[in-house]
Design an enzyme around this catalytic site. Structure first.
Site, PDB file in Angstrom:
ATOM      1  N   GLU A   1      -2.870   6.255   7.825  1.00 55.03           N
ATOM      2  CA  GLU A   1      -3.334   7.298   7.195  1.00 55.03           C
ATOM      3  C   GLU A   1      -4.277   8.295   7.817  1.00 55.03           C
ATOM      4  OE1 GLU A   1      -5.782   6.042   3.866  1.00 55.03           O
ATOM      5  OE2 GLU A   1      -3.988   5.813   2.676  1.00 55.03           O
TER       6      GLU A   1
ATOM      7  N   GLU B   1      -6.105   2.877  -2.416  1.00 57.62           N
ATOM      8  CA  GLU B   1      -5.240   1.648  -3.099  1.00 57.62           C
ATOM      9  C   GLU B   1      -5.965   1.113  -4.260  1.00 57.62           C
ATOM     10  OE1 GLU B   1      -6.285  -1.646  -0.120  1.00 57.62           O
ATOM     11  OE2 GLU B   1      -8.300  -1.592  -0.448  1.00 57.62           O
TER      12      GLU B   1
ATOM     13  N   THR C   1     -56.885 -22.964  46.111  1.00 58.92           N
ATOM     14  CA  THR C   1     -55.753 -22.386  45.758  1.00 58.92           C
ATOM     15  C   THR C   1     -55.457 -21.098  45.911  1.00 58.92           C
ATOM     16  OG1 THR C   1     -55.919 -23.950  43.662  1.00 58.92           O
ATOM     17  CG2 THR C   1     -54.128 -22.158  43.735  1.00 58.92           C
TER      18      THR C   1
ATOM     19  N   LYS D   1       0.856  -1.391  -0.125  1.00 55.84           N
ATOM     20  CA  LYS D   1       0.167   0.101  -0.087  1.00 55.84           C
ATOM     21  C   LYS D   1       0.888   1.255  -0.060  1.00 55.84           C
ATOM     22  CE  LYS D   1      -4.077  -2.134   0.159  1.00 55.84           C
ATOM     23  NZ  LYS D   1      -3.445  -3.779   0.059  1.00 55.84           N
TER      24      LYS D   1
ATOM     25  N   ASN E   1      -6.691  -2.975  -6.111  1.00 59.79           N
ATOM     26  CA  ASN E   1      -6.929  -4.408  -5.844  1.00 59.79           C
ATOM     27  C   ASN E   1      -6.646  -5.022  -7.118  1.00 59.79           C
ATOM     28  OD1 ASN E   1      -7.833  -4.460  -2.896  1.00 59.79           O
ATOM     29  ND2 ASN E   1      -9.599  -3.482  -3.504  1.00 59.79           N
TER      30      ASN E   1
ATOM     31  N   ARG F   1     -24.927  -8.766  -0.250  1.00 60.44           N
ATOM     32  CA  ARG F   1     -24.000  -9.912   0.140  1.00 60.44           C
ATOM     33  C   ARG F   1     -24.830 -10.509   1.260  1.00 60.44           C
ATOM     34  NH1 ARG F   1     -17.326  -8.147   0.313  1.00 60.44           N
ATOM     35  NH2 ARG F   1     -17.563  -6.573  -1.435  1.00 60.44           N
TER      36      ARG F   1
ATOM     37  N   GLU G   1     -17.406  -7.673  -5.796  1.00 65.29           N
ATOM     38  CA  GLU G   1     -18.694  -6.875  -6.293  1.00 65.29           C
ATOM     39  C   GLU G   1     -18.532  -6.684  -7.876  1.00 65.29           C
ATOM     40  OE1 GLU G   1     -15.607  -4.113  -4.608  1.00 65.29           O
ATOM     41  OE2 GLU G   1     -16.645  -5.972  -4.074  1.00 65.29           O
TER      42      GLU G   1
ATOM     43  N   HIS H   1     -68.391 -28.680  43.142  1.00 64.65           N
ATOM     44  CA  HIS H   1     -67.846 -29.585  42.263  1.00 64.65           C
ATOM     45  C   HIS H   1     -68.880 -31.024  42.739  1.00 64.65           C
ATOM     46  CE1 HIS H   1     -63.987 -27.702  40.981  1.00 64.65           C
ATOM     47  NE2 HIS H   1     -64.286 -26.797  41.843  1.00 64.65           N
TER      48      HIS H   1
ATOM     49  N   ARG I   1     -62.775 -24.045  31.316  1.00 65.54           N
ATOM     50  CA  ARG I   1     -62.019 -23.833  32.362  1.00 65.54           C
ATOM     51  C   ARG I   1     -61.886 -24.810  33.489  1.00 65.54           C
ATOM     52  NH1 ARG I   1     -59.621 -22.178  36.832  1.00 65.54           N
ATOM     53  NH2 ARG I   1     -61.244 -22.231  38.021  1.00 65.54           N
ATOM     54  N   ASP I   2     -62.818 -24.595  34.620  1.00 67.19           N
ATOM     55  CA  ASP I   2     -62.473 -25.276  35.829  1.00 67.19           C
ATOM     56  C   ASP I   2     -62.993 -26.895  35.235  1.00 67.19           C
ATOM     57  OD1 ASP I   2     -62.041 -25.748  38.341  1.00 67.19           O
ATOM     58  OD2 ASP I   2     -64.213 -25.222  39.073  1.00 67.19           O
ATOM     59  N   ALA I   3     -63.862 -27.187  34.461  1.00 66.70           N
ATOM     60  CA  ALA I   3     -64.190 -28.415  34.304  1.00 66.70           C
ATOM     61  C   ALA I   3     -63.012 -29.482  33.747  1.00 66.70           C
ATOM     62  CB  ALA I   3     -65.138 -28.820  33.061  1.00 66.70           C
ATOM     63  N   HIS I   4     -62.319 -28.811  32.732  1.00 62.58           N
ATOM     64  CA  HIS I   4     -61.006 -29.243  32.487  1.00 62.58           C
ATOM     65  C   HIS I   4     -59.766 -29.413  33.426  1.00 62.58           C
ATOM     66  CE1 HIS I   4     -58.429 -26.309  30.678  1.00 62.58           C
ATOM     67  NE2 HIS I   4     -59.367 -25.482  30.372  1.00 62.58           N
ATOM     68  N   GLN I   5     -59.976 -28.369  34.273  1.00 61.70           N
ATOM     69  CA  GLN I   5     -58.903 -28.161  35.427  1.00 61.70           C
ATOM     70  C   GLN I   5     -59.108 -29.358  36.453  1.00 61.70           C
ATOM     71  OE1 GLN I   5     -58.321 -24.366  37.366  1.00 61.70           O
ATOM     72  NE2 GLN I   5     -57.915 -25.350  39.108  1.00 61.70           N
TER      73      GLN I   5
ATOM     74  N   ASP J   1     -60.155 -15.122  47.788  1.00 63.08           N
ATOM     75  CA  ASP J   1     -59.130 -15.403  48.341  1.00 63.08           C
ATOM     76  C   ASP J   1     -58.964 -16.482  49.243  1.00 63.08           C
ATOM     77  OD1 ASP J   1     -56.426 -14.219  49.866  1.00 63.08           O
ATOM     78  OD2 ASP J   1     -57.581 -14.882  51.455  1.00 63.08           O
TER      79      ASP J   1
ATOM     80  N   ARG K   1     -57.328 -14.233  42.083  1.00 60.57           N
ATOM     81  CA  ARG K   1     -56.984 -14.816  43.149  1.00 60.57           C
ATOM     82  C   ARG K   1     -56.720 -13.685  44.073  1.00 60.57           C
ATOM     83  NH1 ARG K   1     -53.151 -19.274  40.800  1.00 60.57           N
ATOM     84  NH2 ARG K   1     -54.615 -20.983  40.520  1.00 60.57           N
TER      85      ARG K   1
ATOM     86  N   HIS L   1     -15.716  -1.672   7.924  1.00 59.20           N
ATOM     87  CA  HIS L   1     -14.825  -1.554   6.428  1.00 59.20           C
ATOM     88  C   HIS L   1     -15.181  -2.634   5.813  1.00 59.20           C
ATOM     89  CE1 HIS L   1     -13.065   1.539   8.618  1.00 59.20           C
ATOM     90  NE2 HIS L   1     -12.710   0.727   9.824  1.00 59.20           N
TER      91      HIS L   1
ATOM     92  N   LYS M   1     -68.399 -19.827  46.708  1.00 54.25           N
ATOM     93  CA  LYS M   1     -67.225 -20.667  46.085  1.00 54.25           C
ATOM     94  C   LYS M   1     -67.205 -22.014  46.727  1.00 54.25           C
ATOM     95  CE  LYS M   1     -62.671 -20.371  43.913  1.00 54.25           C
ATOM     96  NZ  LYS M   1     -62.772 -20.970  42.876  1.00 54.25           N
TER      97      LYS M   1
ATOM     98  N   HIS N   1     -71.025 -22.045  42.835  1.00 52.63           N
ATOM     99  CA  HIS N   1     -70.123 -22.704  42.210  1.00 52.63           C
ATOM    100  C   HIS N   1     -69.914 -24.083  43.237  1.00 52.63           C
ATOM    101  CE1 HIS N   1     -66.437 -24.030  39.899  1.00 52.63           C
ATOM    102  NE2 HIS N   1     -65.934 -24.132  41.053  1.00 52.63           N
TER     103      HIS N   1
ATOM    104  N   GLU O   1      -9.390   2.230  -5.997  1.00 48.04           N
ATOM    105  CA  GLU O   1     -10.348   2.770  -4.943  1.00 48.04           C
ATOM    106  C   GLU O   1     -10.001   4.322  -4.543  1.00 48.04           C
ATOM    107  OE1 GLU O   1     -11.319  -0.182  -1.994  1.00 48.04           O
ATOM    108  OE2 GLU O   1     -11.316  -1.866  -3.200  1.00 48.04           O
TER     109      GLU O   1
END
Length: 1184
Positions: free
Chosen positions: A239, A327, A911, A155, A329, A380, A335, A776, A574-578, A681, A647, A274, A744, A774, A314
């Protein structure tokens, strides 16, 4: 020259004419030398990757045979397959060193009849000693002469030549510097900033900008090291650094006869560190006079050195339009493609022909014939992650699909499915070149092409490139070398979804390792999919939600109270499948039936579908977002109010939160479609409840204050939770401003008589408030109890659809509808629609066979009136008992539950208080302890963490206070909380939380994500990690989600509306040496494969020692679990009862305390160690 002779033969010219013609030709070439045209028959490319393939293609077009060389690392690379011959070089050398090993390359060339060697770019392309070695071996070097390569490669010498040629240069050193001291002298003369550059190479390697004195020494050493590694020579020159210049380069081409032409310029200003990222030809908005000066100076410098073949000069152009040479190349540039596209000149063809001895005019290449047509852009595409400072990514390309079409050119090598991206070489994957009539056209084509790319397995810079192409400055103005640094918005990239490949990874993982969610029992999901009942076209009929939206919570409550007949709330969502299916029902199956519910049951009081355990389980085990579930169900069911379980001060968690977190949660829930907040609660602790009620009310929701029921108001012998207790509590809740009152009954303890007593008393006292009950059905008396409640004045009772009712779930919807039909309590629901609804869930329930409580529990049990275990917990305890090897002791577990309840002072069990009782019960069974023994040894036992925290006051104060002296003996000196636990917590900083989440997970974090992280930080983190690896899996059918596909099974997955994946599972491969298996699929007709770690195969065989009960200092695990924290170190003195470590199993945490005072000698576990019961944790030597 041969053309001159042949011309004579055809035209019959005399000898004088021949000599004259030859002389004229030689004069035109401006060279005194007499070169012979020597065709090239075989070319070696001393390089790899796309540039090697680029040259091979040009050679093939010209009828030249090709030779590849490759390192051991590159055995599978495409460039060696594209050549006619390929040979290994640099055996046993480092992968880069192989391509720098000149003796091997020359040896292969000589042994295989190679005429010429093309160096490509990088590696040896600018090494004059390589060019000379080629010449010495009698092999042509396709490039400038060795002397020219030497001059241009140095260079400093190139700079001197530029000065001699009258080309302006940047102030810099005249020779490579030999020490950092010389750099200091230069900086003192010219000031900062300065730049170090490698004297013998380019491409950004060995280049460092220094902006201040303190950075000088470090950057010098880093630049020297990089240059040495990349080019074999660490020499640097320095430089003055031109700030914010444009980087413009000019393509030149010379022949052996002194003819030099330029092919105009390229703009390479878009760079990072660069290194060029995007290149454009021609440069946009370049002053024509400046263009002339740049091209003229380039040709002038080339003539100064007698340049031959292709090269690039360049320049830097400052903001005043002054240009400076930096420089040359002396090689083909990465490119070069954009110049080829706009000039229609094949530069590699030209290189080869010039090397053969052709002149540029013979090739039709004169300055007058070179024209620029349109615009070309090169991007690129690299395997780098722009979000992490362009950190290179390596690995296997699982998917590669390129963008193509008119105006698109692709130059690539290792871009194919299965290719391995090595860490040893440049990260370039493919060069994409777009051409168009102008800049905007080329940019549009490029953007379109990049959007078509699909690269999976490694990260790429494509999203970053798309941002560049969309940038206004890029499209409409000029850019400089600081463009990337100054446009940080370029780094705000749209995440790559990668949904299809991630889904294949998930399916492959399940096929190799089994379900990702814990499976309680060994049962397979049903292979039968449910049939969705017919849903009418059009909008559903109006329902109570329309009343709520129109009249607000107060008007809604009045409408409910005024409604004739009994209203139902459906808990199936919810609660049924829980209760029955361990809370595992997925949004996928809820969405299917939701429209039918909306159309068929518009007169429901509400649909319970959110909150409680469903919130964390959705993320923890189902890997789906609970907020997305709420949003999607709200869209599908616009007319029925949604109800959630809150809760109190614990929101949807199991711990205390800052007050502002609870208020914010309710606000966000309301915004996402929640209507009714059932606030409770677990201890009926009023301060906790009132906070939740205030949060729900302020959010604009319907406040339904829920009294948790326990005991038996019809039994005069049980006075702790008497009728008076419930009436007084109701009074307080009415003062707090509830819209609806709820009883509940979590354990299903309400009998018909107690139902009449309680509801009648509340109705008489509060005639205008809606009452909601509610329960069970664990004992089987649920329907009778709910009918009694309705007769006594309840407005709403909870039910589940028949196939999801009974046992630990709610009473049957069909039974309630049938029993009230034609009476004053008529629900107005068509029984036939209940049957269709039930049929869907009966088949759907089969999909969840691994979680179905009937796998271990065949019926309900009236002993719930004695043990008072809540419905959902009854199921969970049953599963837990089996998973911990206590299945044959479940009767004992239930008895211990009752005893544990008494130990803790006879709690209301909901809970999380029910979990505390359950944890203590299982602890007692696991350690074979009676109630009396627990009381006796309370000061030395390692109680479950939940029990300790309850006694400290973490969830509030139970009715009647804490049990003494049990509490004191367990806690000893541990701190106690007085009053409402969350009252003293500092407000949660949501901005800081969001910022942290964005840092971890990117910018697609939503307000809902922030709330999920606030409620469950660790669970949310694990959920995000899962979706990062596998993407959203809620689009999979439940059977595929749980069990994966069978080999040869074909199925479809709709990832979004209008986008369906057609997948076929093909095979699972053998175990490889890294413990992985290849899993093969056909996706949309194309072969896809993923590599999956085999978790079983990768486990090391080892046996953990057991604690000897006869040795007091050996501390064993009180139960199976995983170590989540070790609190001591070897050599540490510990006191009796001091916490040693924390174990976690099945969501229960246990603190292991020291059984004696002494010194910790050996610790046998680490964080995340999985333990069985009695596994040795540590050893303590007793203090003498």
């Amino acid at each position: 020259m041969l053309l001159c002779v042949s011309g004579v033969g055809r035209g019959g010219l005399g000898l004088l004419a021949v000599k004259r013609a030859c002389l004229l030709t030689r004069t035109a070439h401006s060279s005194p030398q007499n070169f012979e045209y020597r065709p090239i028959k075989k070319v070696m490319v001393a390089n790899r990757g796309e540039i090697a393939i680029r040259v091979f293609r040009a050679c093939t077009e010209l009828g030249i045979r090709t030779v590849a060389v490759y390192s051991e690392e590159d055995r599978g690379q495409m460039h060696r397959q594209k050549a006619d011959e390929a040979y290994l070089i640099g055996k046993s050398l480092h992968p880069v060193a192989a391509y720098l090993h000149i003796p091997d390359i020359i040896k292969v060339a000589k042994e295989n009849g190679v005429d010429a060697i093309h160096p490509g770019y990088g590696f040896l392309s600018e090494r004059s000693d390589f060019a000379q070695a080629c010449v010495d071996a009698g092999v042509r070097f396709i490039g400038p002469s060795p002397e020219t390569v030497r001059k241009m490669g140095d260079k400093v010498e190139a700079r001197s030549l530029a000065i001699s040629a009258g080309v302006p240069v940047v102030p810099g050193t005249d020779a490579p510097i030999s020490s950092v001291g010389e750099a200091r002298v230069f900086s003192e003369t010219y000031g900062f900033p300065i730049i170090f550059k490698a004297a013998y190479g380019g491409g950004g390697r060995g280049m460092r900008v220094v902006k201040e004195y303190e950075e000088l020494e470090e950057n010098y050493h880093r630049a020297y090291s990089e240059a040495l590694t990349a080019f074999g020579n660490g020499a640097l020159f320095v430089e003055k650094f031109i700030e914010k210049p444009r980087h413009i380069e000019v393509q030149i081409l010379g022949d052996k006869y002194g003819n030099i032409i330029h092919l105009y310029e390229r703009d390479c200003s878009i760079q990072r560190r660069h290194q060029k990222v995007v290149e454009i030809a021609p440069a946009a908005d370049l002053d024509p006079h400046l263009r002339d000066r740049l091209t003229s100076d380039s040709v002038k410098l080339a003539k100064q050195v007698g340049y031959e073949n292709a090269g690039t000069v360049e320049f830097l152009v400052d903001k005043h339009g002054r240009h400076y040479f930096i420089e040359v190349n002396s090689r083909l540039q990465v490119e070069h493609t954009v110049t080829e596209e706009v000039t229609d000149v094949d530069l590699v063809h030209a290189q080869l022909r010039v090397c053969e001895g052709r002149s540029l005019p013979e090739l039709g290449l004169t300055q007058e014939t070179i024209r620029v047509n349109g615009c070309a852009i090169q991007c690129r595409v690299t395997t780098e992650d722009p979000a992490r400072g362009f950190q290179p990514d390596t690995g296997r390309l699982e998917v590669f699909r390129s963008g193509e079409g008119m105006g698109i050119r692709l130059d690539s090598a290792s871009a194919f499915p299965g290719a391995v991206i090595s860490p040893h070489y440049d990260s370039l994957l493919v060069k994409v070149i777009a051409s168009g009539k102008d800049m905007s056209t080329a940019a549009a084509k490029m953007h379109r092409a990049l959007s078509e790319f699909r690269v999976r397995g490694v990260k790429t810079n494509i999203p970053f490139l798309q941002n560049v192409l969309s940038n206004h400055q890029f499209l409409h103005s000029t850019v400089d070398t600081q463009f990337i640094d100054e446009n940080r918005n370029l780094f705000i990239m749209k995440p790559v979804q990668n949904r299809a490949q991630k889904l294949l990874h998930y399916l492959g993982h399940v096929m190799v390792n089994g379900p990702t969610t814990p499976i309680p029992v060994k049962a397979k999901p049903s292979s039968i999919d449910p049939v969705i009942p017919t849903v009418p076209m059009g909008e559903p009929s109006l329902g109570f939600r329309d009343v709520l939206l129109r009249e607000g919570p107060e008007g809604f409550a009045k409408a409910v109270r005024a409604h004739p007949g009994l209203l139902l709330m459906d808990t199936t969502f919810r609660d049924a499948h829980q209760s029955l299916l361990a809370t595992r029902v997925r949004t996928h199956d809820l969405k299917k039936i939701a429209p039918y519910v909306s159309h068929s049951f518009n007169n429901l009081f509400s649909l319970e579908n959110w909150g409680g355990a469903t919130f964390d389980v959705a993320m923890r085990f189902l890997y789906e977002c609970p907020w997305k579930r709420l949003q999607e169900l709200r869209t599908l069911v616009p007319n029925v109010p949604f109800q959630m379980l809150l809760r109190g001060a614990n929101a949807v968690g199991y711990t205390n939160y800052p007050d502002n977190a609870v208020f914010k949660f309710c606000e966000v829930a309301k915004e996402n479609g929640m209507d009714i907040f059932r606030v409770f609660d677990s201890l009926n602790y009023l301060p906790n409840m009132i906070l939740g009620m205030e949060a729900a009310g302020r959010a604009g929701g319907v406040v339904e204050a829920a009294i948790s029921y326990t005991g038996d108001v019809s039994d005069p012998m049980r006075q702790k939770y008497s009728l008076a207790y419930y009436v007084k509590l109701t009074e307080e809740l009415m003062k707090a401003g509830t819209h609806v009152l709820c009883i509940k009954d979590m354990a299903g303890l309400l009998k018909p008589e107690s139902s009449r007593i309680l509801i009648s008393a509340l109705r008489d006292r509060y005639p205008d408030v809606p009452i909601h009950v509610h329960t069970h059905d664990t004992a089987g008396a649920g329907v009778a109890a709910m009918l009694a409640c309705a007769e006594a004045g309840a407005d709403v009772v909870d039910v589940a659809v028949d196939s999801m009712a009974g046992m630990t779930s709610q009473p049957s919807m069909g039974a309630m509808v049938a029993c009230t039909k034609g009476t004053k309590l008529d629900t107005g629901i068509a029984l036939e629609k209940v049957f269709d609804y039930s049929e869907y869930w009966e088949v759907t329930r089969g999909l969840y066979a691994p979680f179905d409580c009937t796998a271990t529990m065949k019926s309900g049990n009236a002993d719930v009136y004695e043990n008072e275990i809540p419905g959902g917990q009854y199921t969970n305890l049953h599963f837990q008992a089996h998973s911990m090897g206590l299945g044959n002791k479940f009767k004992q577990v239930k008895k211990s539950y009752s005893e544990a309840n008494k130990l803790l002072g006879d709690l209301i069990k909901v809970t999380p208080s029910s979990k505390i009782v359950g944890d203590l019960a299982q602890f007692m069974v696991q350690n074979n302890l009676t109630r009396e023994e627990v009381e006796e040894k309370a000061d030395e036992l390692s109680f479950p963490l939940s029990v300790v925290e309850f006694l400290q006051g973490h969830i509030g104060i139970p009715h009647g206070g804490f049990p003494e002296p049990f509490r004191t003996r367990v806690l000893k000196s541990l701190p106690r909380i007085e009053g409402r636990p969350g009252a003293t917590l500092p407000p949660l900083d949501f901005d800081a939380l969001e910022a942290g989440l964005r840092l971890l997970h990117g910018d697609d974090i939503t307000e809902e994500d922030v709330m999920s992280a606030a409620m469950y930080p660790k669970v949310f983190q694990e959920y995000k990690e899962f979706t990062g690896s596998f993407g959203p899996v809620d689009c999979l059918s439940t059977r595929l989600f749980l069990d994966g596909p069978k080999i040869a099974e074909e199925f479809q997955v709709e990832i979004e509306r209008g986008k369906t994946l057609h997948i076929k599972a093909l095979a699972v491969g053998d175990l490889n040496k890294t413990g992985q298996r290849g899993v093969f699929f056909e996706l949309n007709g194309q072969l896809r494969s993923v590599l999956v770690k085999d978790n079983v195969a990768m486990k090391e065989m080892k046996f953990h020692p057991k604690a000897l009960k006869s040795v007091r200092g050996q501390v064993g695990a009180p139960m199976p679990g995983k170590v989540i924290e070790v609190k001591v170190e070897p050599g540490q003195k510990v006191e009796k009862g001091q916490p040693l470590c924390v174990l976690s199993a099945m969501k229960m945490e246990t603190v292991v305390n020291s059984p004696l005072t002494g010194v910790v000698m050996v610790i046998h576990v680490n964080t995340d160690t999985s333990l069985e019961g009695d596994d040795l944790i540590l050893e303590i030597t007793a203090e003498e």
